[in-house]
Design a protein around this motif. Structure first.
Motif, PDB file in Angstrom:
ATOM      1  N   THR A 192     -12.955  -3.146  38.500  1.00 25.79           N
ATOM      2  CA  THR A 192     -13.215  -1.804  39.027  1.00 25.79           C
ATOM      3  C   THR A 192     -12.750  -0.783  38.002  1.00 25.79           C
ATOM      4  OG1 THR A 192     -12.906  -2.567  41.307  1.00 25.79           O
ATOM      5  CG2 THR A 192     -12.711  -0.191  40.913  1.00 25.79           C
ATOM      6  N   ALA A 193     -13.536   0.292  37.850  1.00 23.33           N
ATOM      7  CA  ALA A 193     -13.172   1.364  36.917  1.00 23.33           C
ATOM      8  C   ALA A 193     -12.309   2.387  37.646  1.00 23.33           C
ATOM      9  CB  ALA A 193     -14.413   2.022  36.353  1.00 23.33           C
ATOM     10  N   TYR A 194     -11.107   2.625  37.103  1.00 22.96           N
ATOM     11  CA  TYR A 194     -10.183   3.597  37.685  1.00 22.96           C
ATOM     12  C   TYR A 194     -10.063   4.781  36.733  1.00 22.96           C
ATOM     13  CZ  TYR A 194      -8.987  -0.045  41.009  1.00 22.96           C
ATOM     14  OH  TYR A 194      -9.046  -1.005  41.998  1.00 22.96           O
ATOM     15  N   SER A 195     -10.344   5.965  37.233  1.00 28.17           N
ATOM     16  CA  SER A 195     -10.346   7.169  36.416  1.00 28.17           C
ATOM     17  C   SER A 195      -8.987   7.850  36.456  1.00 28.17           C
ATOM     18  CB  SER A 195     -11.427   8.136  36.905  1.00 28.17           C
ATOM     19  OG  SER A 195     -11.392   9.341  36.172  1.00 28.17           O
ATOM     20  N   MET A 196      -8.478   8.201  35.273  1.00 34.11           N
ATOM     21  CA  MET A 196      -7.201   8.905  35.160  1.00 34.11           C
ATOM     22  C   MET A 196      -7.391  10.418  35.176  1.00 34.11           C
ATOM     23  SD  MET A 196      -5.120   6.303  34.823  1.00 34.11           S
ATOM     24  CE  MET A 196      -6.244   5.352  35.865  1.00 34.11           C
ATOM     25  N   ASP A 197      -8.574  10.892  35.501  1.00 31.59           N
ATOM     26  CA  ASP A 197      -8.909  12.316  35.431  1.00 31.59           C
ATOM     27  C   ASP A 197      -7.922  13.150  36.234  1.00 31.59           C
ATOM     28  OD1 ASP A 197     -10.049  14.743  35.181  1.00 31.59           O
ATOM     29  OD2 ASP A 197     -11.961  14.229  36.093  1.00 31.59           O
TER      30      ASP A 197
ATOM     31  N   ALA B  10       0.845  -1.185   0.000  1.00 28.62           N
ATOM     32  CA  ALA B  10       0.000   0.000   0.000  1.00 28.62           C
ATOM     33  C   ALA B  10       0.886   1.241   0.000  1.00 28.62           C
ATOM     34  CB  ALA B  10      -0.915  -0.002   1.221  1.00 28.62           C
ATOM     35  N   PRO B  11       0.483   2.300  -0.694  1.00 33.50           N
ATOM     36  CA  PRO B  11       1.324   3.506  -0.777  1.00 33.50           C
ATOM     37  C   PRO B  11       1.246   4.387   0.461  1.00 33.50           C
ATOM     38  CG  PRO B  11      -0.696   3.827  -2.013  1.00 33.50           C
ATOM     39  CD  PRO B  11      -0.738   2.415  -1.516  1.00 33.50           C
ATOM     40  N   ILE B  12       0.613   3.903   1.525  1.00 36.32           N
ATOM     41  CA  ILE B  12       0.531   4.688   2.756  1.00 36.32           C
ATOM     42  C   ILE B  12       1.103   3.890   3.925  1.00 36.32           C
ATOM     43  CG2 ILE B  12      -1.460   6.067   2.071  1.00 36.32           C
ATOM     44  CD1 ILE B  12      -3.227   4.183   3.690  1.00 36.32           C
ATOM     45  N   ALA B  13       1.588   4.606   4.924  1.00 36.54           N
ATOM     46  CA  ALA B  13       2.048   4.013   6.174  1.00 36.54           C
ATOM     47  C   ALA B  13       1.274   4.674   7.302  1.00 36.54           C
ATOM     48  CB  ALA B  13       3.553   4.232   6.356  1.00 36.54           C
ATOM     49  N   TRP B  14       1.070   3.946   8.401  1.00 37.02           N
ATOM     50  CA  TRP B  14       0.303   4.500   9.501  1.00 37.02           C
ATOM     51  C   TRP B  14       0.872   4.054  10.843  1.00 37.02           C
ATOM     52  CZ3 TRP B  14      -1.556   0.828  12.774  1.00 37.02           C
ATOM     53  CH2 TRP B  14      -1.743  -0.454  12.259  1.00 37.02           C
ATOM     54  N   THR B  15       0.610   4.836  11.863  1.00 35.55           N
ATOM     55  CA  THR B  15       0.834   4.433  13.242  1.00 35.55           C
ATOM     56  C   THR B  15      -0.443   4.738  14.010  1.00 35.55           C
ATOM     57  OG1 THR B  15       1.723   6.588  13.920  1.00 35.55           O
ATOM     58  CG2 THR B  15       3.310   4.933  13.161  1.00 35.55           C
ATOM     59  N   ALA B  16      -0.735   3.929  15.025  1.00 40.18           N
ATOM     60  CA  ALA B  16      -1.942   4.123  15.833  1.00 40.18           C
ATOM     61  C   ALA B  16      -1.575   4.118  17.300  1.00 40.18           C
ATOM     62  CB  ALA B  16      -2.964   3.023  15.537  1.00 40.18           C
ATOM     63  N   ASN B  17      -1.966   5.167  17.999  1.00 40.37           N
ATOM     64  CA  ASN B  17      -1.784   5.252  19.447  1.00 40.37           C
ATOM     65  C   ASN B  17      -3.116   4.925  20.102  1.00 40.37           C
ATOM     66  OD1 ASN B  17      -1.209   5.825  22.102  1.00 40.37           O
ATOM     67  ND2 ASN B  17      -1.129   8.045  21.819  1.00 40.37           N
ATOM     68  N   SER B  18      -3.208   3.743  20.688  1.00 33.81           N
ATOM     69  CA  SER B  18      -4.467   3.292  21.281  1.00 33.81           C
ATOM     70  C   SER B  18      -4.614   3.720  22.730  1.00 33.81           C
ATOM     71  CB  SER B  18      -4.561   1.758  21.199  1.00 33.81           C
ATOM     72  OG  SER B  18      -3.516   1.161  21.958  1.00 33.81           O
ATOM     73  N   GLN B  19      -3.627   4.432  23.257  1.00 30.79           N
ATOM     74  CA  GLN B  19      -3.671   4.857  24.660  1.00 30.79           C
ATOM     75  C   GLN B  19      -3.827   6.372  24.782  1.00 30.79           C
ATOM     76  OE1 GLN B  19      -3.938   2.849  27.126  1.00 30.79           O
ATOM     77  NE2 GLN B  19      -3.390   0.897  26.185  1.00 30.79           N
ATOM     78  N   ALA B  20      -4.455   6.997  23.797  1.00 26.41           N
ATOM     79  CA  ALA B  20      -4.696   8.437  23.875  1.00 26.41           C
ATOM     80  C   ALA B  20      -5.794   8.721  24.896  1.00 26.41           C
ATOM     81  CB  ALA B  20      -5.097   8.982  22.503  1.00 26.41           C
ATOM     82  N   TRP B  21      -5.588   9.749  25.709  1.00 25.01           N
ATOM     83  CA  TRP B  21      -6.590  10.152  26.700  1.00 25.01           C
ATOM     84  C   TRP B  21      -7.327  11.386  26.200  1.00 25.01           C
ATOM     85  CZ3 TRP B  21      -3.479  10.003  31.955  1.00 25.01           C
ATOM     86  CH2 TRP B  21      -3.103   8.673  32.218  1.00 25.01           C
ATOM     87  N   THR B  22      -8.539  11.562  26.657  1.00 27.71           N
ATOM     88  CA  THR B  22      -9.319  12.731  26.278  1.00 27.71           C
ATOM     89  C   THR B  22      -8.597  14.001  26.736  1.00 27.71           C
ATOM     90  OG1 THR B  22     -11.380  11.483  26.473  1.00 27.71           O
ATOM     91  CG2 THR B  22     -11.538  13.888  26.487  1.00 27.71           C
ATOM     92  N   LEU B  23      -8.243  14.848  25.789  1.00 27.10           N
ATOM     93  CA  LEU B  23      -7.504  16.089  26.052  1.00 27.10           C
ATOM     94  C   LEU B  23      -6.195  15.824  26.788  1.00 27.10           C
ATOM     95  CD1 LEU B  23     -10.405  18.498  27.101  1.00 27.10           C
ATOM     96  CD2 LEU B  23      -9.436  18.120  24.832  1.00 27.10           C
ATOM     97  N   GLY B  24      -5.697  14.581  26.717  1.00 24.61           N
ATOM     98  CA  GLY B  24      -4.435  14.240  27.348  1.00 24.61           C
ATOM     99  C   GLY B  24      -4.500  14.073  28.853  1.00 24.61           C
ATOM    100  N   CYS B  25      -5.701  14.046  29.440  1.00 26.91           N
ATOM    101  CA  CYS B  25      -5.755  13.986  30.898  1.00 26.91           C
ATOM    102  C   CYS B  25      -6.937  13.210  31.456  1.00 26.91           C
ATOM    103  CB  CYS B  25      -5.756  15.393  31.489  1.00 26.91           C
ATOM    104  SG  CYS B  25      -7.135  16.401  30.914  1.00 26.91           S
ATOM    105  N   GLY B  26      -7.811  12.676  30.668  1.00 33.05           N
ATOM    106  CA  GLY B  26      -8.961  11.972  31.201  1.00 33.05           C
ATOM    107  C   GLY B  26      -9.205  10.647  30.502  1.00 33.05           C
ATOM    108  N   HIS B  27      -9.351   9.561  31.275  1.00 29.56           N
ATOM    109  CA  HIS B  27      -9.633   8.248  30.706  1.00 29.56           C
ATOM    110  C   HIS B  27     -10.007   7.296  31.839  1.00 29.56           C
ATOM    111  CE1 HIS B  27      -9.663   5.516  27.353  1.00 29.56           C
ATOM    112  NE2 HIS B  27      -8.885   4.653  27.970  1.00 29.56           N
ATOM    113  N   ASP B  28     -10.735   6.243  31.513  1.00 32.31           N
ATOM    114  CA  ASP B  28     -11.076   5.213  32.488  1.00 32.31           C
ATOM    115  C   ASP B  28     -10.509   3.872  32.036  1.00 32.31           C
ATOM    116  OD1 ASP B  28     -12.454   6.876  34.169  1.00 32.31           O
ATOM    117  OD2 ASP B  28     -14.424   6.404  33.355  1.00 32.31           O
TER     118      ASP B  28
END
Length: 407
Positions: free
Chosen positions: A290-295, A205-223
């Motif tokens: 248990t849900a742990y918030s990274m907020d 394929a003529p394209i290359a990609w990288t995927a970051n699956s650990q992105a947080w909302t605005l860099g500071c919020g995630h569960d």
């Protein structure tokens, strides 16, 4: 050479390159889609970028020669290694030095470092005093019209693939630490990438990609959903360390998953990205735990535009979603997109669920010069995984301990 000297040499070369342009930190930061304060910290040696991509963009903008880029990459690798040595050798009883190695983020216009005002500087009038870097368009070839900052589609450049790094650094040493381990017994890395081209008969394929699956909302919020008691779970990490932290805790994305996909062409030939599709390959009962918030208490005044996916639908669709910068709407942008080696794109996908433990991946359709095809975007060969958190106990970290979340 000491840790301090490695970082100082890296920062000194950045400062030297900046000095050639006669531009302010703010002007350069806008062109790099980066916070002004972040760029200032890089050049002062206060922090070292986690990825080389923003450094490479900075070098190109400053007109660095190929030899200077090689030297800049060498100094960056030494500075990152030095910072990591400092962190790993720190006294366990002493808090680690904060914010020493960081990834760049962009908070939009109006962000400036004290003492680095952009007054009297405009993008239209601060043309560089050095010739364009090899492969960069000349001033005559660049479009004269300016788009608003939120329409800038070169948000980030993906981390260079291992082959490119080998060509860049030559004999700087082994790059095995950059390669992904696809062993089934280990958790996938935070970033995955497109398979390297092979010498088989079929053209890659003529394209290359990288995927970051650990992105947080605005860099500071995630569960995260973790099957451990609060006393067994360590404090939340910095956003850039989310991948290793989640892997060691066997954490599952709770409620939603944000995936940042960087896509660029392998050559200067334009490739059209036609569509983005969602494939759900498994649904089961929500994960127990248990849900742990990274907020971290970040504000909600900026909402980035993205592609929103409802995994609970029978046939989920990636829908283009508008964003907002305070009271200024950011229009949704729909396919098609165009990419090349010089013009990357970053696609932010937000997939959510309230009913299942879902496993899914993405398909990206492309076309170029009479050819067409589809690439699979996944989590280092595995599907992405998102589990509902409705009904689970939820905790947030406060006063050096996990406490029940009440909101």
């Amino acid at each position: 050479m000491s840790t301090h000297e490695d970082v100082v040499e890296f920062a000194a070369l950045l400062t030297l390159l900046k000095g050639r342009t006669d531009r302010s930190y703010g002007s350069l930061a806008r062109r790099l889609a980066m916070n002004t304060s972040t760029l200032h910290r890089y050049c002062s040696g206060d922090t070292v970028p986690l990825d080389f991509a923003p450094v490479e963009r900075f070098a190109a903008l400053c007109g660095a020669s190929p030899q200077e880029r090689v030297e800049l990459h060498r100094r960056w690798m030494l500075a990152v290694a030095a910072r990591q040595r400092t962190r790993t050798s720190a006294d366990p009883g002493t808090p680690e030095e904060a914010d020493t190695v960081e990834a760049d983020t962009y908070a939009g216009p109006g962000t400036s470092e004290p003492g680095t005002s952009d007054a009297g500087t405009s993008d239209a009038g601060d043309a560089p005093s050095v010739p364009a870097a090899p492969g960069e368009p000349t001033p005559a070839d660049r479009p004269t019209g300016r788009r608003p900052w939120y329409r800038h589609r070169r948000i980030a450049v993906p981390l260079a693939v291992a082959g490119t790094l080998v060509a860049t650094v030559g004999t700087l040493g082994s790059l095995s630490a950059l390669s992904a381990d696809h062993s089934p017994s280990k958790a996938p890395p935070a970033r995955s990438s497109s398979p390297a081209p092979t010498s088989a008969g079929a053209s890659p394929a003529p394209i290359a990609w990288t995927a970051n699956s650990q992105a947080w909302t605005l860099g500071c919020g995630h569960d995260y959903v973790i099957a451990k008691s609060p006393k067994q779970v360590p404090p939340p990490p910095a956003a850039q360390d989310a991948g290793p932290w989640a892997a060691t805790q066997h954490a599952v994305h709770g409620g939603d998953t944000n995936v940042e996909i960087s896509v660029q062409g392998r050559t200067s030939t334009a490739v059209v990205l036609e569509a983005l599709r969602v494939r759900v390959v498994g649904r089961s009962a929500p994960a127990k735990g248990t849900a742990y918030s990274m907020d971290m208490g970040c504000g909600g005044s900026i909402t980035p535009r993205s592609f929103s996916v409802d995994l609970d639908k029978e046939r989920p669709i990636a829908r283009s979603t508008a964003g907002a910068d305070v009271d200024t709407p950011i229009p949704a942008v729909r396919f098609p997109y165009r990419v090349s080696a010089q013009e990357p794109e970053v696609l932010l996908v937000n997939a959510r669920t309230v009913t299942c433990d879902c496993r899914w991946y993405l398909e990206l359709d492309w076309s170029s010069q009479g050819r067409a095809g589809t690439v699979r975007v996944d989590d280092a060969g595995r599907p992405f995984r998102t589990s509902a958190i409705k009904g689970l106990p939820r905790y947030v970290y406060s006063m050096r301990e996990w406490i029940p979340r009440t909101d």
